[in-house]
Design an enzyme around this catalytic site. Structure first.
Site, PDB file in Angstrom:
ATOM      1  CB  ILE A  10      -1.050   0.005   1.220  1.00 34.90           C
ATOM      2  CG1 ILE A  10      -2.137   1.054   0.986  1.00 34.90           C
ATOM      3  CG2 ILE A  10      -0.344   0.198   2.430  1.00 34.90           C
ATOM      4  CD1 ILE A  10      -3.503   0.833   1.799  1.00 34.90           C
ATOM      5  CG  ASN A  23      -1.306   1.202  18.558  1.00 33.81           C
ATOM      6  OD1 ASN A  23      -1.940   1.894  19.684  1.00 33.81           O
ATOM      7  ND2 ASN A  23      -0.584   0.333  18.882  1.00 33.81           N
ATOM      8  N   GLY A  31       3.497  -4.079  11.073  1.00 36.68           N
ATOM      9  CA  GLY A  31       2.588  -4.396  10.141  1.00 36.68           C
ATOM     10  C   GLY A  31       2.396  -3.075   8.912  1.00 36.68           C
ATOM     11  CG  ASP A  33       0.719   1.567  12.793  1.00 38.74           C
ATOM     12  OD1 ASP A  33       0.468   2.921  12.077  1.00 38.74           O
ATOM     13  OD2 ASP A  33       0.593   1.494  13.989  1.00 38.74           O
ATOM     14  N   GLY A 119      -4.184  -8.028  10.573  1.00 35.38           N
ATOM     15  CA  GLY A 119      -2.902  -8.363  11.175  1.00 35.38           C
ATOM     16  C   GLY A 119      -2.938  -8.824  12.603  1.00 35.38           C
ATOM     17  CB  VAL A 120      -1.542  -7.403  15.722  1.00 38.51           C
ATOM     18  CG1 VAL A 120      -0.030  -7.250  14.860  1.00 38.51           C
ATOM     19  CG2 VAL A 120      -2.074  -5.801  15.269  1.00 38.51           C
ATOM     20  CE1 TYR A 121      -5.310  -4.085  17.473  1.00 39.88           C
ATOM     21  CE2 TYR A 121      -6.065  -2.970  15.729  1.00 39.88           C
ATOM     22  CZ  TYR A 121      -5.621  -3.042  16.772  1.00 39.88           C
ATOM     23  OH  TYR A 121      -5.250  -1.842  17.373  1.00 39.88           O
TER      24      TYR A 121
END
Length: 332
Positions: A10, A23, A31, A33, A119-121
């Site tokens: 992106i 975040n 990731g 972010d 991703g982390v979520y």
């Protein structure tokens, strides 16, 4: 303007707005972010982000894009997946909807999204994808904007559910390569036989008179554009209804409407056939008027045929299946 699904980083995409899956606190982790901070210039972007403070789940905030090839960054906080019963779908849809409304407010023409919360979520990718497409489709039905959904890698785009499994099986059953070879060989043999028989027949057999070239040209059939406009009229649809359902740009549709001899690409013809909900016979006829045809050796054609034959005319569903199989999508 339409929805475009691409596989890319992106931070390399050119758009007026880049959306960051952020975040909630004014820090960056990893990731997407972290990649956006690095590409934009982490020190200056972090200063702007700290001015905003904490962002609630499902909400957004805007900063300059700095070194990104964009005007703005919209930071949105996606939900943490908790099984699906904690309002995650509503929060995720809000991330997309609020970002799109802000893009409209900022008078921008294009916006690029990652797959938020995957991703982390740990939001399931197929569910996140369906939520994203639903929110974007609702917006595009009302507003004009180029929306780009950016998928980083193939693993990020694996669709589940019976419908998509049936598409896989349909392609496998067709045995694309063998079927193409067989059909083309058969067609060549049949055409050779037809021509040989034709040469042996008198020109006026069964009362048919030999027509001159001028007679043939004067009685030429409808062009692609003429047939398309007649179908739109028969369906009682407006131009915006057609080009939005076809996932094509308004300017492209205007070119088609204004040029009786317009020569479209296959994906444009099929997108319009889907928008008009044509059956497979009428779709084939529309293709022929553009000098095109379905090929049994093309996954793109087989997938599109699969949905049309079953009366499934949701272009985003079709495009998701096409994209998963590495094919160009309908419309854009």
């Amino acid at each position: 303007m339409p929805l475009k699904i691409i596989r890319n980083d992106i931070t390399k995409v050119k758009a007026d707005i880049i959306v960051n899956s952020a975040n909630p606190k004014p820090v960056y982790a990893n990731g997407t972010d972290a990649a956006i901070y690095e590409a934009a210039g982490k020190e200056q972007l972090l200063v702007e982000r700290q001015k905003i403070g904490e962002i609630a789940v499902g909400s957004i905030a805007v900063t300059p894009a700095f070194s990104l090839n964009a005007k703005y960054i919209i930071h949105t906080v996606g939900p943490d997946w908790q099984g699906g019963d904690a309002g995650e779908f509503g929060f995720l849809k809000s991330c997309y909807s609020k970002s799109l409304e802000k893009a409209l407010e900022l008078n921008t023409e294009s916006i690029a999204f990652p797959l938020i919360s995957t991703g982390v979520y740990q939001f399931p990718r197929d569910k996140a994808l369906q939520t994203a497409v639903m929110a974007i489709s609702e917006f595009l039905f009302k507003c004009e904007m180029l929306v780009i959904l950016v998928v980083f890698d193939r693993k990020s785009f694996e669709l589940s559910g019976k419908l998509f499994q049936d598409v896989h099986e349909y392609i496998d059953e067709c045995d694309v390569a063998d079927q193409a070879i067989h059909e083309y060989q058969y067609n060549r043999m049949a055409e050779g036989y037809r021509m040989a028989v034709s040469r042996m027949m008198p020109d006026n057999i069964n009362g048919r008179e030999d027509k001159s070239l001028n007679d043939i040209i004067e009685n030429i059939g409808e062009t692609f554009q003429e047939r398309l406009l007649k179908l739109i009229s028969q369906k009682g649809m407006s131009d915006p209804e057609v080009y939005k359902k076809a996932n094509i740009d308004r300017k492209l549709f205007s070119k088609i409407r204004c040029d009786i001899n317009y020569t479209p690409r296959k994906k444009t013809v099929l997108a319009l056939a889907v928008a008009l909900e044509l059956n497979i016979e009428d779709t084939t006829d529309l293709l022929k008027r553009a000098g095109l045809s379905f090929s049994p050796g093309s996954k793109f054609d087989l997938i599109t045929e699969y949905f049309i034959k079953r009366g499934i005319y949701n272009i985003n569903t079709i495009n998701l299946a096409l994209f998963e199989h590495g094919q160009q999508t309908l419309g854009v």
